[in-house]
Design a protein around this motif. Structure first.
Motif, PDB file in Angstrom:
ATOM      1  N   VAL A  23       0.844  -1.198   0.000  1.00 12.56           N
ATOM      2  CA  VAL A  23       0.000   0.000   0.000  1.00 12.56           C
ATOM      3  C   VAL A  23       0.884   1.255   0.000  1.00 12.56           C
ATOM      4  CG1 VAL A  23      -1.840   1.257   1.197  1.00 12.56           C
ATOM      5  CG2 VAL A  23      -1.819  -1.244   1.236  1.00 12.56           C
ATOM      6  N   GLU A  24       1.915   1.211   0.843  1.00 16.89           N
ATOM      7  CA  GLU A  24       2.844   2.345   0.922  1.00 16.89           C
ATOM      8  C   GLU A  24       3.547   2.592  -0.402  1.00 16.89           C
ATOM      9  OE1 GLU A  24       4.339   2.601   5.528  1.00 16.89           O
ATOM     10  OE2 GLU A  24       5.473   1.392   4.111  1.00 16.89           O
ATOM     11  N   TYR A  25       4.007   1.499  -0.997  1.00 15.57           N
ATOM     12  CA  TYR A  25       4.731   1.607  -2.263  1.00 15.57           C
ATOM     13  C   TYR A  25       3.860   2.212  -3.360  1.00 15.57           C
ATOM     14  CZ  TYR A  25       7.531   0.205  -6.310  1.00 15.57           C
ATOM     15  OH  TYR A  25       8.270   0.201  -7.476  1.00 15.57           O
ATOM     16  N   LEU A  26       2.621   1.741  -3.443  1.00 17.53           N
ATOM     17  CA  LEU A  26       1.697   2.265  -4.451  1.00 17.53           C
ATOM     18  C   LEU A  26       1.469   3.762  -4.242  1.00 17.53           C
ATOM     19  CD1 LEU A  26      -0.892  -0.656  -4.486  1.00 17.53           C
ATOM     20  CD2 LEU A  26       0.535   0.032  -6.414  1.00 17.53           C
ATOM     21  N   ALA A  27       1.187   4.137  -2.987  1.00 22.45           N
ATOM     22  CA  ALA A  27       0.909   5.549  -2.701  1.00 22.45           C
ATOM     23  C   ALA A  27       2.140   6.408  -2.981  1.00 22.45           C
ATOM     24  CB  ALA A  27       0.460   5.704  -1.256  1.00 22.45           C
ATOM     25  N   LYS A  28       3.296   5.951  -2.521  1.00 22.55           N
ATOM     26  CA  LYS A  28       4.519   6.740  -2.697  1.00 22.55           C
ATOM     27  C   LYS A  28       4.905   6.904  -4.159  1.00 22.55           C
ATOM     28  CE  LYS A  28       6.472   6.273   1.845  1.00 22.55           C
ATOM     29  NZ  LYS A  28       7.620   6.012   2.700  1.00 22.55           N
ATOM     30  N   SER A  29       4.598   5.890  -4.980  1.00 21.16           N
ATOM     31  CA  SER A  29       4.938   5.976  -6.404  1.00 21.16           C
ATOM     32  C   SER A  29       4.073   7.008  -7.121  1.00 21.16           C
ATOM     33  CB  SER A  29       4.736   4.632  -7.091  1.00 21.16           C
ATOM     34  OG  SER A  29       5.441   3.628  -6.436  1.00 21.16           O
ATOM     35  N   LEU A  30       2.894   7.283  -6.565  1.00 18.11           N
ATOM     36  CA  LEU A  30       1.942   8.141  -7.259  1.00 18.11           C
ATOM     37  C   LEU A  30       2.050   9.620  -6.878  1.00 18.11           C
ATOM     38  CD1 LEU A  30      -1.057   5.699  -6.920  1.00 18.11           C
ATOM     39  CD2 LEU A  30      -0.190   6.520  -9.111  1.00 18.11           C
ATOM     40  N   VAL A  31       2.504   9.893  -5.667  1.00 16.61           N
ATOM     41  CA  VAL A  31       2.479  11.281  -5.180  1.00 16.61           C
ATOM     42  C   VAL A  31       3.763  12.040  -5.521  1.00 16.61           C
ATOM     43  CG1 VAL A  31       0.951  10.695  -3.271  1.00 16.61           C
ATOM     44  CG2 VAL A  31       3.436  10.636  -2.934  1.00 16.61           C
ATOM     45  N   SER A  32       3.718  13.360  -5.373  1.00 16.69           N
ATOM     46  CA  SER A  32       4.962  14.106  -5.587  1.00 16.69           C
ATOM     47  C   SER A  32       5.717  14.322  -4.272  1.00 16.69           C
ATOM     48  CB  SER A  32       4.702  15.423  -6.312  1.00 16.69           C
ATOM     49  OG  SER A  32       3.483  15.965  -5.962  1.00 16.69           O
ATOM     50  N   GLN A  33       5.026  14.073  -3.137  1.00 21.79           N
ATOM     51  CA  GLN A  33       5.744  14.182  -1.857  1.00 21.79           C
ATOM     52  C   GLN A  33       5.667  12.869  -1.089  1.00 21.79           C
ATOM     53  OE1 GLN A  33       5.535  17.867   0.274  1.00 21.79           O
ATOM     54  NE2 GLN A  33       4.359  18.798  -1.373  1.00 21.79           N
ATOM     55  N   PRO A  34       6.497  11.895  -1.510  1.00 18.79           N
ATOM     56  CA  PRO A  34       6.423  10.551  -0.908  1.00 18.79           C
ATOM     57  C   PRO A  34       6.705  10.540   0.594  1.00 18.79           C
ATOM     58  CG  PRO A  34       8.243  10.699  -2.498  1.00 18.79           C
ATOM     59  CD  PRO A  34       7.472  11.962  -2.606  1.00 18.79           C
ATOM     60  N   ASP A  35       7.483  11.504   1.069  1.00 18.56           N
ATOM     61  CA  ASP A  35       7.801  11.500   2.499  1.00 18.56           C
ATOM     62  C   ASP A  35       6.588  11.782   3.363  1.00 18.56           C
ATOM     63  OD1 ASP A  35      10.388  10.918   1.876  1.00 18.56           O
ATOM     64  OD2 ASP A  35      11.098  12.995   2.005  1.00 18.56           O
ATOM     65  N   ALA A  36       5.562  12.381   2.774  1.00 16.71           N
ATOM     66  CA  ALA A  36       4.367  12.720   3.540  1.00 16.71           C
ATOM     67  C   ALA A  36       3.353  11.578   3.581  1.00 16.71           C
ATOM     68  CB  ALA A  36       3.716  13.975   2.954  1.00 16.71           C
ATOM     69  N   VAL A  37       3.664  10.465   2.913  1.00 13.79           N
ATOM     70  CA  VAL A  37       2.723   9.338   2.879  1.00 13.79           C
ATOM     71  C   VAL A  37       2.770   8.573   4.203  1.00 13.79           C
ATOM     72  CG1 VAL A  37       2.220   7.092   1.818  1.00 13.79           C
ATOM     73  CG2 VAL A  37       2.790   9.058   0.386  1.00 13.79           C
ATOM     74  N   VAL A  38       1.613   8.403   4.818  1.00 15.51           N
ATOM     75  CA  VAL A  38       1.533   7.605   6.045  1.00 15.51           C
ATOM     76  C   VAL A  38       0.439   6.555   5.868  1.00 15.51           C
ATOM     77  CG1 VAL A  38       1.112   7.623   8.538  1.00 15.51           C
ATOM     78  CG2 VAL A  38       2.259   9.563   7.458  1.00 15.51           C
ATOM     79  N   VAL A  39       0.798   5.301   6.130  1.00 14.29           N
ATOM     80  CA  VAL A  39      -0.190   4.230   6.049  1.00 14.29           C
ATOM     81  C   VAL A  39      -0.317   3.588   7.425  1.00 14.29           C
ATOM     82  CG1 VAL A  39      -0.783   2.009   4.992  1.00 14.29           C
ATOM     83  CG2 VAL A  39       0.340   3.779   3.623  1.00 14.29           C
ATOM     84  N   THR A  40      -1.549   3.518   7.922  1.00 14.74           N
ATOM     85  CA  THR A  40      -1.765   2.831   9.198  1.00 14.74           C
ATOM     86  C   THR A  40      -2.625   1.605   8.952  1.00 14.74           C
ATOM     87  OG1 THR A  40      -3.671   4.214   9.677  1.00 14.74           O
ATOM     88  CG2 THR A  40      -1.570   4.922  10.594  1.00 14.74           C
ATOM     89  N   GLU A  41      -2.495   0.648   9.867  1.00 16.34           N
ATOM     90  CA  GLU A  41      -3.103  -0.651   9.678  1.00 16.34           C
ATOM     91  C   GLU A  41      -3.953  -0.959  10.902  1.00 16.34           C
ATOM     92  OE1 GLU A  41       0.092  -3.344   9.230  1.00 16.34           O
ATOM     93  OE2 GLU A  41      -1.163  -5.010   8.636  1.00 16.34           O
ATOM     94  N   GLU A  42      -5.107  -1.537  10.662  1.00 15.60           N
ATOM     95  CA  GLU A  42      -6.008  -1.783  11.794  1.00 15.60           C
ATOM     96  C   GLU A  42      -6.861  -2.998  11.460  1.00 15.60           C
ATOM     97  OE1 GLU A  42     -10.024   0.307  13.311  1.00 15.60           O
ATOM     98  OE2 GLU A  42      -8.525   1.675  12.472  1.00 15.60           O
ATOM     99  N   GLN A  43      -7.100  -3.855  12.450  1.00 16.43           N
ATOM    100  CA  GLN A  43      -7.918  -5.038  12.226  1.00 16.43           C
ATOM    101  C   GLN A  43      -9.333  -4.758  12.711  1.00 16.43           C
ATOM    102  OE1 GLN A  43      -6.392  -7.797  10.791  1.00 16.43           O
ATOM    103  NE2 GLN A  43      -8.348  -8.849  10.578  1.00 16.43           N
ATOM    104  N   ARG A  44     -10.313  -4.907  11.800  1.00 14.29           N
ATOM    105  CA  ARG A  44     -11.713  -4.691  12.198  1.00 14.29           C
ATOM    106  C   ARG A  44     -12.458  -5.977  11.910  1.00 14.29           C
ATOM    107  NH1 ARG A  44     -13.760   0.328   9.095  1.00 14.29           N
ATOM    108  NH2 ARG A  44     -12.125   1.714   9.794  1.00 14.29           N
ATOM    109  N   GLY A  45     -12.583  -6.818  12.921  1.00 12.17           N
ATOM    110  CA  GLY A  45     -13.223  -8.110  12.715  1.00 12.17           C
ATOM    111  C   GLY A  45     -12.406  -8.944  11.741  1.00 12.17           C
TER     112      GLY A  45
END
Lengths: 76, 226
Positions: A5-27
């Motif tokens: 998920v991080e890689y996809l987002a970072k490849s698309l944006v112009s400011q990759p350092d600002a990309v934050v991905v959090t993970e959470e289990q919901r059921g």
């Protein structure tokens, strides 16, 4: 999976350092929350959400391999 | 990105030696001057060489290959992405994912959904900050050719049915690229015309028999390219 998920987002944006991905289990479902620099929002969502849809499709394929259910939320 | 740091008496000298080491022409690199040269006093005291950092600008092929391989690796798939030459009629770039057969099913996805998503993303990335548009097509396990053949067969059968029953035949909903294959394939026939109805993702191809001897009926025969 989070790395994907991080890689996809970072490849698309112009400011990759600002990309934050959090993970959470919901059921049964694992939720990935993606936040990007405000000026990059359009780059991860795309016209009519097409880019977001493509990201979800790729991540779901990877999750399917691990018998997981995932949701990718993009925070605007 | 391949990068080297080089020194020389002048900036030009330093860049030249970096280019020799990288083995690429000047047009393909980006130069950052780390340190301007300082001329020695009295001919030899306290002089300093120029230092430059020279990086090779990746080509669009390299950008695409790296992206797709990077995505697949993080999906847990070992694959190599190759550039196919002379495969694209529109001057675009054609990429092929080479991986194990059991992984190909995952890369392709249901009705090519994963392959289409990856192809869409690689098109976005290849065209970031680029003048003019380059179209990238992505294939795996020869899916595109197999899909085209099966669509053509389906189109053929549906056209026969339309002619036989003298009634329009609606195909199932499919993406624009698939519809285009059908329209193009049936263009060669004079006994049917094709159009599309509905809006994505429910848009369908309609195959309409051409009734030449009878007067035109109320069936619309607008002709769309997509």
């Amino acid at each position: 999976m989070k790395e994907l998920v991080e890689y996809l987002a970072k490849s698309l944006v112009s400011q990759p350092d600002a990309v934050v991905v959090t993970e959470e289990q919901r059921g049964e479902t694992r939720v990935y929350r993606v936040s990007v620099h405000p000026s990059d929002t359009g780059k991860v969502i795309g016209r009519h959400g097409r880019i977001a849809k493509a990201i979800r499709s790729v991540v779901s394929a990877a999750a399917h391999r691990e018998n997981q259910q995932v949701v990718v939320d993009i925070e605007a | 990105m391949k990068t080297v740091v080089a020194t020389g008496r002048t900036v030009e000298d330093a860049v030249r030696s970096a280019l020799v080491r990288l083995g690429v022409p000047k047009e393909r690199v980006q130069v950052r001057v780390l340190q301007e040269p300082v001329k020695p006093r009295f001919g030899f005291f306290g002089g300093r060489d120029a230092r430059v950092e020279v990086s090779v600008i990746p080509t669009v092929e390299e950008i695409c290959q790296e992206f797709v391989e990077g995505v697949l690796r993080r999906m847990g798939i070992r694959a190599e992405v190759h550039v196919r030459t002379g495969r694209s009629e529109d001057g675009g770039l054609s990429l092929y994912v080479d991986c194990a057969e059991e992984d190909a099913a995952l890369v392709i996805g249901r009705r090519g959904s994963t392959l289409d998503a990856l192809q869409y993303l690689v098109n976005v990335i290849a065209n970031q900050g680029r003048e003019g548009y380059i179209r990238i097509s992505l294939d795996c396990g020869d899916y595109r050719r197999r899909r085209r053949e099966s669509l053509e067969k389906k189109a053929e059968r549906a056209a026969e049915r339309a002619v036989r029953t003298k009634r329009p035949v609606w195909l199932e909903a499919m993406p624009a690229s698939d519809r285009k294959i059908i329209h193009t394939y049936l263009q060669g026939r004079t006994d049917v015309t094709t159009t599309s109805e509905g809006s994505d993702p429910h848009r369908k191809v309609v195959i309409i028999p051409v009734v030449s001897s009878e007067p035109a009926r109320s069936v619309r025969t607008r002709r769309h390219s997509r």
